[in-house]
Scaffold this motif. Structure first.
Motif, mmCIF file in Angstrom:
data_model
loop_
_atom_site.group_PDB
_atom_site.id
_atom_site.type_symbol
_atom_site.label_atom_id
_atom_site.label_comp_id
_atom_site.label_asym_id
_atom_site.label_seq_id
_atom_site.Cartn_x
_atom_site.Cartn_y
_atom_site.Cartn_z
ATOM 1 N N LYS A 104 -49.312 52.337 9.140
ATOM 2 C CA LYS A 104 -48.292 52.633 8.125
ATOM 3 C C LYS A 104 -48.602 53.940 7.406
ATOM 4 O O LYS A 104 -47.700 54.749 7.137
ATOM 5 C CB LYS A 104 -48.203 51.481 7.126
ATOM 6 C CG LYS A 104 -47.645 50.192 7.713
ATOM 7 C CD LYS A 104 -47.621 49.079 6.680
ATOM 8 C CE LYS A 104 -47.077 47.785 7.295
ATOM 9 N NZ LYS A 104 -47.081 46.664 6.309
ATOM 10 N N LEU A 105 -49.876 54.160 7.087
ATOM 11 C CA LEU A 105 -50.268 55.414 6.437
ATOM 12 C C LEU A 105 -49.986 56.609 7.350
ATOM 13 O O LEU A 105 -49.466 57.636 6.898
ATOM 14 C CB LEU A 105 -51.748 55.371 6.076
ATOM 15 C CG LEU A 105 -52.295 56.661 5.451
ATOM 16 C CD1 LEU A 105 -51.858 56.768 3.999
ATOM 17 C CD2 LEU A 105 -53.810 56.748 5.556
ATOM 18 N N ASN A 107 -47.780 56.910 9.760
ATOM 19 C CA ASN A 107 -46.339 57.153 9.874
ATOM 20 C C ASN A 107 -45.758 57.730 8.582
ATOM 21 O O ASN A 107 -44.896 58.626 8.616
ATOM 22 C CB ASN A 107 -45.622 55.854 10.241
ATOM 23 C CG ASN A 107 -45.986 55.365 11.618
ATOM 24 O OD1 ASN A 107 -46.322 56.149 12.500
ATOM 25 N ND2 ASN A 107 -45.945 54.058 11.827
ATOM 26 N N LYS A 108 -46.238 57.234 7.453
ATOM 27 C CA LYS A 108 -45.753 57.721 6.159
ATOM 28 C C LYS A 108 -46.110 59.189 5.973
ATOM 29 O O LYS A 108 -45.242 60.025 5.636
ATOM 30 C CB LYS A 108 -46.347 56.876 5.041
ATOM 31 C CG LYS A 108 -46.041 57.401 3.646
ATOM 32 C CD LYS A 108 -46.825 56.629 2.604
ATOM 33 C CE LYS A 108 -46.657 57.259 1.223
ATOM 34 N NZ LYS A 108 -47.485 56.571 0.202
ATOM 35 N N GLN A 109 -47.388 59.529 6.177
ATOM 36 C CA GLN A 109 -47.810 60.909 5.973
ATOM 37 C C GLN A 109 -47.222 61.836 7.023
ATOM 38 O O GLN A 109 -46.953 63.012 6.751
ATOM 39 C CB GLN A 109 -49.339 60.995 5.975
ATOM 40 C CG GLN A 109 -49.991 60.283 4.812
ATOM 41 C CD GLN A 109 -51.339 60.869 4.444
ATOM 42 O OE1 GLN A 109 -51.954 61.605 5.205
ATOM 43 N NE2 GLN A 109 -51.812 60.537 3.247
ATOM 44 N N LYS A 110 -47.015 61.324 8.186
ATOM 45 C CA LYS A 110 -46.400 62.137 9.238
ATOM 46 C C LYS A 110 -44.985 62.557 8.823
ATOM 47 O O LYS A 110 -44.587 63.719 9.027
ATOM 48 C CB LYS A 110 -46.342 61.331 10.533
ATOM 49 C CG LYS A 110 -45.673 62.061 11.685
ATOM 50 C CD LYS A 110 -45.617 61.167 12.916
ATOM 51 C CE LYS A 110 -44.836 61.831 14.035
ATOM 52 N NZ LYS A 110 -44.725 60.957 15.235
ATOM 53 N N ALA A 111 -44.222 61.634 8.249
ATOM 54 C CA ALA A 111 -42.854 61.951 7.813
ATOM 55 C C ALA A 111 -42.861 62.995 6.696
ATOM 56 O O ALA A 111 -42.044 63.929 6.695
ATOM 57 C CB ALA A 111 -42.159 60.674 7.349
ATOM 58 N N VAL A 112 -43.789 62.855 5.737
ATOM 59 C CA VAL A 112 -43.867 63.813 4.629
ATOM 60 C C VAL A 112 -44.272 65.189 5.138
ATOM 61 O O VAL A 112 -43.679 66.212 4.762
ATOM 62 C CB VAL A 112 -44.860 63.318 3.557
ATOM 63 C CG1 VAL A 112 -45.037 64.364 2.459
ATOM 64 C CG2 VAL A 112 -44.382 62.003 2.963
ATOM 65 N N GLU A 210 -54.783 60.612 -1.070
ATOM 66 C CA GLU A 210 -54.356 59.285 -0.617
ATOM 67 C C GLU A 210 -55.050 58.901 0.684
ATOM 68 O O GLU A 210 -55.524 57.766 0.838
ATOM 69 C CB GLU A 210 -52.836 59.278 -0.423
ATOM 70 C CG GLU A 210 -52.286 57.948 0.081
ATOM 71 C CD GLU A 210 -50.816 58.016 0.439
ATOM 72 O OE1 GLU A 210 -50.121 57.004 0.257
ATOM 73 O OE2 GLU A 210 -50.368 59.083 0.912
ATOM 74 N N ARG A 211 -55.120 59.827 1.626
ATOM 75 C CA ARG A 211 -55.734 59.535 2.930
ATOM 76 C C ARG A 211 -57.219 59.224 2.792
ATOM 77 O O ARG A 211 -57.728 58.248 3.375
ATOM 78 C CB ARG A 211 -55.530 60.721 3.871
ATOM 79 C CG ARG A 211 -56.066 60.503 5.278
ATOM 80 C CD ARG A 211 -55.855 61.736 6.129
ATOM 81 N NE ARG A 211 -56.740 62.808 5.722
ATOM 82 C CZ ARG A 211 -57.962 63.013 6.237
ATOM 83 N NH1 ARG A 211 -58.429 62.199 7.156
ATOM 84 N NH2 ARG A 211 -58.697 64.019 5.823
#
Length: 467
Positions: A104-105, A107-112, A210-211
Protein backbone atom coordinates in the motif's frame (compact mmCIF):
# COMPACT_ATOMS: atom_id res chain seq x y z
CA UNK A 1 18.13 21.99 10.42
CA UNK A 2 18.83 21.39 6.71
CA UNK A 3 15.90 20.51 4.48
CA UNK A 4 15.34 19.33 0.91
CA UNK A 5 13.96 22.77 0.00
CA UNK A 6 17.21 24.52 1.00
CA UNK A 7 19.61 21.88 -0.30
CA UNK A 8 18.69 20.68 -3.79
CA UNK A 9 18.92 23.51 -6.31
CA UNK A 10 20.82 23.52 -9.58
CA UNK A 11 24.40 24.73 -9.64
CA UNK A 12 27.51 24.45 -11.79
CA UNK A 13 29.07 21.88 -9.44
CA UNK A 14 26.05 19.66 -8.85
CA UNK A 15 22.53 19.37 -10.16
CA UNK A 16 20.29 19.15 -7.10
CA UNK A 17 17.25 18.24 -9.21
CA UNK A 18 18.98 15.14 -10.60
CA UNK A 19 20.23 14.16 -7.13
CA UNK A 20 16.79 14.34 -5.53
CA UNK A 21 14.95 12.64 -8.39
CA UNK A 22 17.47 9.76 -8.25
CA UNK A 23 16.93 9.53 -4.49
CA UNK A 24 13.20 9.06 -5.01
CA UNK A 25 13.77 6.43 -7.69
CA UNK A 26 16.09 4.62 -5.32
CA UNK A 27 13.44 4.79 -2.58
CA UNK A 28 10.96 3.05 -4.86
CA UNK A 29 13.51 0.37 -5.80
CA UNK A 30 14.41 -0.27 -2.15
CA UNK A 31 10.76 -0.77 -1.16
CA UNK A 32 10.12 -3.13 -4.06
CA UNK A 33 13.21 -5.18 -3.20
CA UNK A 34 12.17 -5.31 0.46
CA UNK A 35 8.74 -6.52 -0.62
CA UNK A 36 10.30 -9.27 -2.73
CA UNK A 37 12.46 -10.28 0.24
CA UNK A 38 9.39 -10.52 2.48
CA UNK A 39 7.45 -12.48 -0.15
CA UNK A 40 10.34 -14.94 -0.56
CA UNK A 41 10.59 -15.36 3.22
CA UNK A 42 6.83 -15.92 3.53
CA UNK A 43 7.05 -18.57 0.81
CA UNK A 44 9.93 -20.27 2.63
CA UNK A 45 7.97 -20.27 5.89
CA UNK A 46 4.92 -21.70 4.15
CA UNK A 47 6.90 -24.47 2.47
CA UNK A 48 8.74 -25.21 5.73
CA UNK A 49 5.43 -25.46 7.60
CA UNK A 50 3.96 -27.80 5.00
CA UNK A 51 7.14 -29.89 5.07
CA UNK A 52 6.99 -30.22 8.86
CA UNK A 53 3.33 -31.23 8.64
CA UNK A 54 4.23 -33.96 6.19
CA UNK A 55 7.06 -35.15 8.42
CA UNK A 56 4.78 -35.19 11.48
CA UNK A 57 1.99 -37.00 9.63
CA UNK A 58 4.42 -39.70 8.46
CA UNK A 59 5.86 -40.33 11.92
CA UNK A 60 4.54 -43.70 13.07
CA UNK A 61 4.92 -45.30 16.48
CA UNK A 62 4.89 -49.06 16.82
CA UNK A 63 2.03 -50.52 18.84
CA UNK A 64 4.59 -52.25 21.03
CA UNK A 65 5.86 -48.95 22.44
CA UNK A 66 4.45 -48.12 25.86
CA UNK A 67 4.66 -45.87 28.86
CA UNK A 68 6.86 -42.79 29.05
CA UNK A 69 8.70 -43.60 25.82
CA UNK A 70 5.44 -43.67 23.87
CA UNK A 71 4.42 -40.42 25.53
CA UNK A 72 7.73 -38.80 24.50
CA UNK A 73 7.38 -39.98 20.90
CA UNK A 74 3.81 -38.69 20.76
CA UNK A 75 5.16 -35.40 22.09
CA UNK A 76 7.63 -35.23 19.18
CA UNK A 77 4.80 -35.80 16.70
CA UNK A 78 2.43 -33.27 18.24
CA UNK A 79 5.12 -30.61 18.75
CA UNK A 80 6.33 -30.98 15.17
CA UNK A 81 2.77 -30.41 14.00
CA UNK A 82 2.50 -27.40 16.34
CA UNK A 83 5.76 -25.95 15.00
CA UNK A 84 4.47 -26.48 11.47
CA UNK A 85 1.30 -24.53 12.33
CA UNK A 86 3.40 -21.73 13.81
CA UNK A 87 5.42 -21.36 10.62
CA UNK A 88 2.28 -21.40 8.49
CA UNK A 89 0.83 -18.70 10.74
CA UNK A 90 4.08 -16.73 10.40
CA UNK A 91 3.77 -16.89 6.60
CA UNK A 92 0.20 -15.63 6.87
CA UNK A 93 1.17 -12.82 9.29
CA UNK A 94 4.02 -11.75 7.01
CA UNK A 95 1.64 -11.42 4.08
CA UNK A 96 -1.15 -9.69 6.03
CA UNK A 97 0.80 -7.48 8.47
CA UNK A 98 4.11 -6.85 6.70
CA UNK A 99 3.82 -7.28 2.93
CA UNK A 100 0.32 -5.86 2.47
CA UNK A 101 1.03 -2.53 4.27
CA UNK A 102 4.30 -2.22 2.37
CA UNK A 103 2.47 -2.74 -0.94
CA UNK A 104 0.00 0.00 0.00
CA UNK A 105 2.85 2.39 0.81
CA UNK A 106 4.58 1.61 -2.50
CA UNK A 107 1.40 2.25 -4.50
CA UNK A 108 0.55 5.41 -2.56
CA UNK A 109 3.99 6.98 -2.94
CA UNK A 110 4.21 5.89 -6.53
CA UNK A 111 1.02 7.83 -7.36
CA UNK A 112 2.29 10.97 -5.58
CA UNK A 113 5.70 10.80 -7.24
CA UNK A 114 4.16 10.29 -10.66
CA UNK A 115 1.92 13.35 -10.29
CA UNK A 116 4.79 15.54 -9.08
CA UNK A 117 7.16 14.36 -11.77
CA UNK A 118 4.64 15.06 -14.54
CA UNK A 119 4.17 18.59 -13.20
CA UNK A 120 7.84 19.51 -12.78
CA UNK A 121 8.83 17.80 -16.03
CA UNK A 122 6.42 20.01 -17.95
CA UNK A 123 7.68 23.20 -16.32
CA UNK A 124 11.30 22.07 -16.64
CA UNK A 125 10.80 21.44 -20.37
CA UNK A 126 9.17 24.87 -20.86
CA UNK A 127 11.97 26.53 -18.94
CA UNK A 128 14.65 24.93 -21.08
CA UNK A 129 12.83 26.00 -24.28
CA UNK A 130 12.51 29.57 -23.02
CA UNK A 131 16.21 29.65 -22.10
CA UNK A 132 17.01 28.61 -25.64
CA UNK A 133 14.81 31.42 -27.03
CA UNK A 134 16.46 34.01 -24.77
CA UNK A 135 19.93 32.94 -25.77
CA UNK A 136 18.99 32.94 -29.45
CA UNK A 137 17.48 36.46 -29.35
CA UNK A 138 20.44 37.71 -27.34
CA UNK A 139 22.84 36.28 -29.87
CA UNK A 140 20.89 37.84 -32.77
CA UNK A 141 20.87 41.24 -31.04
CA UNK A 142 24.62 41.14 -30.45
CA UNK A 143 25.32 40.06 -34.01
CA UNK A 144 23.21 42.95 -35.36
CA UNK A 145 25.15 45.42 -33.21
CA UNK A 146 28.49 43.98 -34.36
CA UNK A 147 27.36 44.18 -37.97
CA UNK A 148 26.32 47.84 -37.59
CA UNK A 149 29.62 48.70 -35.92
CA UNK A 150 31.57 47.14 -38.77
CA UNK A 151 29.60 49.15 -41.32
CA UNK A 152 30.07 52.36 -39.37
CA UNK A 153 33.82 51.81 -39.18
CA UNK A 154 33.98 51.38 -42.96
CA UNK A 155 32.57 54.89 -43.54
CA UNK A 156 34.89 57.86 -43.87
CA UNK A 157 32.74 60.81 -42.83
CA UNK A 158 30.74 61.35 -39.73
CA UNK A 159 27.60 61.94 -41.74
CA UNK A 160 27.96 58.58 -43.46
CA UNK A 161 28.61 56.86 -40.16
CA UNK A 162 25.54 58.47 -38.59
CA UNK A 163 23.40 57.47 -41.57
CA UNK A 164 24.50 53.83 -41.36
CA UNK A 165 23.90 53.75 -37.59
CA UNK A 166 20.40 55.17 -37.94
CA UNK A 167 19.53 52.61 -40.64
CA UNK A 168 20.67 49.76 -38.37
CA UNK A 169 19.15 51.24 -35.21
CA UNK A 170 15.61 50.11 -36.03
CA UNK A 171 16.71 46.50 -36.55
CA UNK A 172 18.79 46.58 -33.33
CA UNK A 173 15.85 47.98 -31.35
CA UNK A 174 13.53 45.29 -32.76
CA UNK A 175 15.93 42.48 -31.73
CA UNK A 176 16.42 44.11 -28.35
CA UNK A 177 12.68 44.13 -27.85
CA UNK A 178 12.47 40.43 -28.77
CA UNK A 179 15.25 39.65 -26.31
CA UNK A 180 13.56 41.62 -23.54
CA UNK A 181 10.25 39.85 -24.13
CA UNK A 182 11.95 36.43 -24.13
CA UNK A 183 13.80 37.26 -20.92
CA UNK A 184 10.59 38.47 -19.31
CA UNK A 185 8.90 35.19 -20.29
CA UNK A 186 11.85 33.27 -18.83
CA UNK A 187 11.51 35.17 -15.55
CA UNK A 188 7.87 34.11 -15.33
CA UNK A 189 8.69 30.46 -16.06
CA UNK A 190 11.60 30.44 -13.60
CA UNK A 191 9.36 31.91 -10.89
CA UNK A 192 6.82 29.20 -11.61
CA UNK A 193 9.57 26.55 -11.61
CA UNK A 194 11.01 27.74 -8.31
CA UNK A 195 7.60 27.60 -6.65
CA UNK A 196 6.84 24.15 -8.09
CA UNK A 197 10.29 22.75 -7.28
CA UNK A 198 10.10 24.11 -3.73
CA UNK A 199 6.74 22.36 -3.27
CA UNK A 200 8.17 19.20 -4.85
CA UNK A 201 11.14 19.24 -2.47
CA UNK A 202 8.83 19.63 0.50
CA UNK A 203 6.62 16.77 -0.72
CA UNK A 204 9.63 14.54 -1.46
CA UNK A 205 10.94 15.15 2.04
CA UNK A 206 7.56 14.27 3.55
CA UNK A 207 7.48 11.09 1.44
CA UNK A 208 10.95 10.13 2.61
CA UNK A 209 10.08 10.78 6.25
CA UNK A 210 6.97 8.64 5.85
CA UNK A 211 8.89 5.88 4.04
CA UNK A 212 11.76 5.73 6.54
CA UNK A 213 9.40 5.73 9.53
CA UNK A 214 7.41 2.96 7.87
CA UNK A 215 10.54 0.90 7.17
CA UNK A 216 11.65 1.36 10.78
CA UNK A 217 8.32 0.06 12.08
CA UNK A 218 7.81 -2.51 9.35
CA UNK A 219 11.21 -4.17 9.70
CA UNK A 220 10.86 -4.15 13.49
CA UNK A 221 7.41 -5.77 13.28
CA UNK A 222 8.77 -8.41 10.93
CA UNK A 223 11.59 -9.16 13.37
CA UNK A 224 9.13 -9.41 16.27
CA UNK A 225 6.98 -11.88 14.34
CA UNK A 226 9.99 -14.06 13.61
CA UNK A 227 11.26 -13.78 17.18
CA UNK A 228 7.82 -14.83 18.45
CA UNK A 229 7.78 -17.82 16.10
CA UNK A 230 11.31 -18.75 17.17
CA UNK A 231 10.44 -18.46 20.88
CA UNK A 232 7.39 -20.68 20.39
CA UNK A 233 9.53 -23.17 18.49
CA UNK A 234 12.12 -23.16 21.28
CA UNK A 235 9.34 -23.82 23.80
CA UNK A 236 8.20 -26.79 21.70
CA UNK A 237 11.71 -28.21 21.64
CA UNK A 238 11.99 -27.67 25.39
CA UNK A 239 8.80 -29.70 25.86
CA UNK A 240 10.24 -32.42 23.64
CA UNK A 241 13.45 -32.37 25.65
CA UNK A 242 11.50 -32.54 28.92
CA UNK A 243 9.43 -35.49 27.72
CA UNK A 244 12.60 -37.27 26.56
CA UNK A 245 14.21 -36.78 29.97
CA UNK A 246 11.06 -38.18 31.59
CA UNK A 247 11.52 -41.56 29.88
CA UNK A 248 11.86 -44.18 32.65
CA UNK A 249 13.43 -47.13 30.93
CA UNK A 250 13.05 -49.72 33.67
CA UNK A 251 9.47 -48.71 34.42
CA UNK A 252 8.51 -48.96 30.73
CA UNK A 253 10.11 -52.39 30.38
CA UNK A 254 8.53 -53.64 33.61
CA UNK A 255 5.12 -52.43 32.44
CA UNK A 256 5.60 -54.12 29.06
CA UNK A 257 6.51 -57.40 30.77
CA UNK A 258 3.55 -57.18 33.12
CA UNK A 259 1.07 -56.50 30.34
CA UNK A 260 2.41 -58.92 27.74
CA UNK A 261 4.21 -61.76 29.52
CA UNK A 262 3.34 -65.26 28.24
CA UNK A 263 5.04 -67.91 30.36
CA UNK A 264 7.93 -68.26 32.74
CA UNK A 265 8.51 -71.90 31.66
CA UNK A 266 11.18 -72.43 29.01
CA UNK A 267 9.70 -74.77 26.33
CA UNK A 268 11.45 -78.05 25.56
CA UNK A 269 11.86 -79.49 22.07
CA UNK A 270 8.73 -81.58 22.56
CA UNK A 271 6.83 -78.48 23.69
CA UNK A 272 7.79 -76.69 20.47
CA UNK A 273 6.47 -79.60 18.38
CA UNK A 274 3.19 -79.59 20.30
CA UNK A 275 2.85 -75.81 19.97
CA UNK A 276 3.52 -76.00 16.26
CA UNK A 277 0.86 -78.64 15.81
CA UNK A 278 -1.63 -76.62 17.83
CA UNK A 279 -1.04 -73.43 15.82
CA UNK A 280 -1.24 -75.28 12.52
CA UNK A 281 -4.64 -76.65 13.59
CA UNK A 282 -5.70 -73.22 14.84
CA UNK A 283 -4.78 -71.75 11.48
CA UNK A 284 -6.69 -74.46 9.61
CA UNK A 285 -9.79 -73.89 11.74
CA UNK A 286 -9.51 -70.10 11.24
CA UNK A 287 -9.21 -70.62 7.50
CA UNK A 288 -12.40 -72.68 7.65
CA UNK A 289 -14.01 -69.70 9.48
CA UNK A 290 -14.87 -71.68 12.60
CA UNK A 291 -15.78 -69.28 15.47
CA UNK A 292 -13.17 -69.24 18.20
CA UNK A 293 -15.77 -70.17 20.80
CA UNK A 294 -16.34 -73.49 18.94
CA UNK A 295 -12.67 -74.29 18.60
CA UNK A 296 -12.02 -77.43 20.69
CA UNK A 297 -8.59 -78.76 21.34
CA UNK A 298 -8.66 -81.95 23.34
CA UNK A 299 -6.06 -84.65 23.84
CA UNK A 300 -3.35 -84.44 21.17
CA UNK A 301 -1.23 -87.58 20.91
CA UNK A 302 2.25 -87.45 19.49
CA UNK A 303 4.17 -90.71 18.92
CA UNK A 304 7.91 -90.64 18.99
CA UNK A 305 9.85 -93.92 19.09
CA UNK A 306 6.84 -95.81 20.32
CA UNK A 307 6.28 -93.56 23.37
CA UNK A 308 3.02 -91.77 23.97
CA UNK A 309 2.78 -88.30 25.36
CA UNK A 310 -0.41 -86.44 26.09
CA UNK A 311 -0.96 -82.68 26.10
CA UNK A 312 -4.20 -81.41 27.62
CA UNK A 313 -5.80 -78.07 26.69
CA UNK A 314 -8.76 -76.42 28.38
CA UNK A 315 -11.72 -75.85 26.10
CA UNK A 316 -14.71 -73.53 26.10
CA UNK A 317 -17.22 -76.32 25.39
CA UNK A 318 -18.45 -79.03 27.63
CA UNK A 319 -17.70 -81.95 25.27
CA UNK A 320 -14.14 -82.62 24.29
CA UNK A 321 -13.05 -84.28 21.12
CA UNK A 322 -9.80 -85.80 20.10
CA UNK A 323 -8.20 -83.84 17.25
CA UNK A 324 -5.66 -85.41 15.00
CA UNK A 325 -2.45 -83.51 14.33
CA UNK A 326 -2.63 -81.43 11.13
CA UNK A 327 -1.92 -83.34 7.92
CA UNK A 328 1.01 -81.10 7.14
CA UNK A 329 2.79 -82.45 10.25
CA UNK A 330 2.99 -86.23 9.75
CA UNK A 331 4.58 -87.29 13.00
CA UNK A 332 4.20 -91.10 13.34
CA UNK A 333 4.64 -92.36 9.75
CA UNK A 334 7.48 -89.97 9.03
CA UNK A 335 9.53 -89.90 12.20
CA UNK A 336 9.14 -93.45 13.66
CA UNK A 337 12.12 -95.65 12.76
CA UNK A 338 13.28 -99.00 14.11
CA UNK A 339 16.55 -97.44 15.19
CA UNK A 340 14.84 -94.59 17.03
CA UNK A 341 14.79 -90.89 16.18
CA UNK A 342 16.84 -90.01 13.10
CA UNK A 343 19.06 -86.94 12.70
CA UNK A 344 17.60 -83.50 12.20
CA UNK A 345 18.96 -83.47 8.63
CA UNK A 346 16.96 -86.62 7.78
CA UNK A 347 13.95 -85.20 9.59
CA UNK A 348 14.11 -82.07 7.48
CA UNK A 349 14.29 -84.16 4.28
CA UNK A 350 11.22 -86.26 5.12
CA UNK A 351 9.07 -83.53 6.69
CA UNK A 352 6.95 -81.39 4.36
CA UNK A 353 8.53 -77.98 3.78
CA UNK A 354 5.38 -76.21 4.98
CA UNK A 355 6.29 -77.35 8.49
CA UNK A 356 9.43 -75.18 8.54
CA UNK A 357 8.28 -72.18 6.56
CA UNK A 358 6.28 -69.11 7.36
CA UNK A 359 4.06 -69.73 4.29
CA UNK A 360 1.25 -72.28 4.13
CA UNK A 361 0.46 -74.35 1.05
CA UNK A 362 -2.11 -71.73 0.01
CA UNK A 363 0.53 -69.01 0.01
CA UNK A 364 -0.78 -67.17 3.07
CA UNK A 365 1.71 -65.97 5.67
CA UNK A 366 1.99 -67.81 8.96
CA UNK A 367 1.16 -65.14 11.51
CA UNK A 368 2.64 -67.28 14.26
CA UNK A 369 6.12 -66.74 12.86
CA UNK A 370 7.50 -64.09 15.29
CA UNK A 371 10.10 -62.96 12.75
CA UNK A 372 7.53 -62.00 10.14
CA UNK A 373 7.01 -58.24 10.34
CA UNK A 374 3.65 -56.97 9.21
CA UNK A 375 5.13 -53.46 9.08
CA UNK A 376 7.69 -54.61 6.51
CA UNK A 377 4.86 -55.66 4.15
CA UNK A 378 2.80 -52.49 4.45
CA UNK A 379 1.66 -50.86 1.25
CA UNK A 380 3.03 -47.51 2.44
CA UNK A 381 6.32 -48.14 4.25
CA UNK A 382 8.16 -45.31 5.93
CA UNK A 383 9.90 -43.22 3.25
CA UNK A 384 13.66 -42.95 3.13
CA UNK A 385 15.38 -39.57 3.52
CA UNK A 386 15.81 -39.33 -0.25
CA UNK A 387 12.17 -40.29 -0.86
CA UNK A 388 11.09 -37.61 1.62
CA UNK A 389 13.38 -35.06 -0.05
CA UNK A 390 11.98 -35.81 -3.49
CA UNK A 391 8.42 -35.83 -2.18
CA UNK A 392 8.71 -32.49 -0.43
CA UNK A 393 10.28 -30.85 -3.47
CA UNK A 394 7.34 -31.83 -5.64
CA UNK A 395 4.38 -32.06 -3.27
CA UNK A 396 3.88 -28.31 -2.72
CA UNK A 397 4.91 -26.58 -5.94
CA UNK A 398 4.65 -22.77 -6.00
CA UNK A 399 2.13 -21.07 -8.28
CA UNK A 400 3.99 -19.68 -11.30
CA UNK A 401 2.45 -16.72 -13.11
CA UNK A 402 4.41 -17.52 -16.29
CA UNK A 403 7.01 -19.85 -17.72
CA UNK A 404 10.08 -18.58 -19.60
CA UNK A 405 13.00 -19.92 -21.63
CA UNK A 406 16.55 -18.64 -21.04
CA UNK A 407 17.87 -16.79 -24.09
CA UNK A 408 21.47 -16.61 -22.88
CA UNK A 409 23.76 -18.09 -20.22
CA UNK A 410 23.76 -16.11 -16.97
CA UNK A 411 26.05 -16.44 -13.96
CA UNK A 412 24.85 -15.15 -10.58
CA UNK A 413 26.81 -12.11 -9.44
CA UNK A 414 25.16 -11.29 -6.12
CA UNK A 415 23.47 -13.13 -3.29
CA UNK A 416 19.87 -13.94 -4.17
CA UNK A 417 20.51 -14.36 -7.90
CA UNK A 418 20.49 -17.75 -9.63
CA UNK A 419 22.57 -19.00 -12.54
CA UNK A 420 21.14 -20.65 -15.64
CA UNK A 421 22.11 -21.70 -19.14
CA UNK A 422 20.63 -20.94 -22.52
CA UNK A 423 17.52 -23.06 -23.13
CA UNK A 424 16.76 -23.69 -19.43
CA UNK A 425 13.12 -23.57 -18.29
CA UNK A 426 12.18 -21.10 -15.54
CA UNK A 427 8.93 -20.63 -13.62
CA UNK A 428 8.18 -16.95 -12.98
CA UNK A 429 6.95 -16.20 -9.42
CA UNK A 430 6.70 -12.40 -9.61
CA UNK A 431 7.58 -9.53 -11.92
CA UNK A 432 8.61 -5.93 -11.30
CA UNK A 433 5.71 -3.50 -11.05
CA UNK A 434 7.09 -1.14 -13.72
CA UNK A 435 6.83 -1.67 -17.45
CA UNK A 436 10.56 -1.33 -17.99
CA UNK A 437 12.86 -4.33 -17.91
CA UNK A 438 14.02 -5.32 -14.45
CA UNK A 439 14.55 -8.25 -12.11
CA UNK A 440 12.02 -11.06 -11.75
CA UNK A 441 11.72 -13.71 -9.06
CA UNK A 442 11.84 -17.15 -10.68
CA UNK A 443 12.61 -20.83 -10.09
CA UNK A 444 14.99 -22.83 -12.29
CA UNK A 445 13.19 -26.07 -13.24
CA UNK A 446 14.59 -29.47 -14.16
CA UNK A 447 13.40 -31.65 -17.05
CA UNK A 448 10.61 -33.11 -14.87
CA UNK A 449 9.64 -29.63 -13.59
CA UNK A 450 11.10 -30.04 -10.11
CA UNK A 451 12.62 -26.89 -8.60
CA UNK A 452 16.42 -26.73 -8.80
CA UNK A 453 16.94 -23.23 -7.39
CA UNK A 454 14.91 -20.07 -6.67
CA UNK A 455 16.07 -16.45 -6.81
CA UNK A 456 16.02 -13.34 -8.98
CA UNK A 457 16.89 -13.27 -12.68
CA UNK A 458 17.32 -10.47 -15.26
CA UNK A 459 14.16 -10.30 -17.33
CA UNK A 460 16.02 -9.37 -20.51
CA UNK A 461 17.83 -12.72 -20.42
CA UNK A 462 14.60 -14.76 -20.72
CA UNK A 463 11.63 -15.02 -23.05
CA UNK A 464 8.15 -15.69 -21.66
CA UNK A 465 6.55 -18.74 -23.26
CA UNK A 466 3.16 -18.41 -24.91
CA UNK A 467 0.43 -20.30 -22.98
Amino acid sequence: MPSFTDSFWESVDKNGVTTLVERMRGAKYTCEQLKQTYEARALVEEQYGKTLHQIASRQKIANTENGSCRKALNCVKSEFALIADQHLQLASHLRDNIISPLSKLINKQKAVRKQLQLSIQKIYHNRQIQIHIVRKTHRSHNLEIEKANQLVEQQETEQEKEAIYKSAEASIDRLKKLYDEAFKGLNLIVDEWNIEWRNTCETFEKLEIERLEFIKTNVSNCSQLMIGCLENEIESYERIDHSANEIHIRDDLDAFIEENKSSVIVPSSMDHIKLNAYHEKHKAMKKAKVPETELVVGKMEVYLSGEEDEYEYETETEDEEEIEPPKSVQFAPTIVHPDGIRSLQDLAKDTPSSTFTSFSSSGSIDIYNPFYSVASKEKNPLPSAQMMHDLLRTSTPPEFIDYAIALYDYGANDEGEISFRKGDLLGILSKSNEDEQGWWEASLLSANHTIVATGIVPSNFVLVKEP
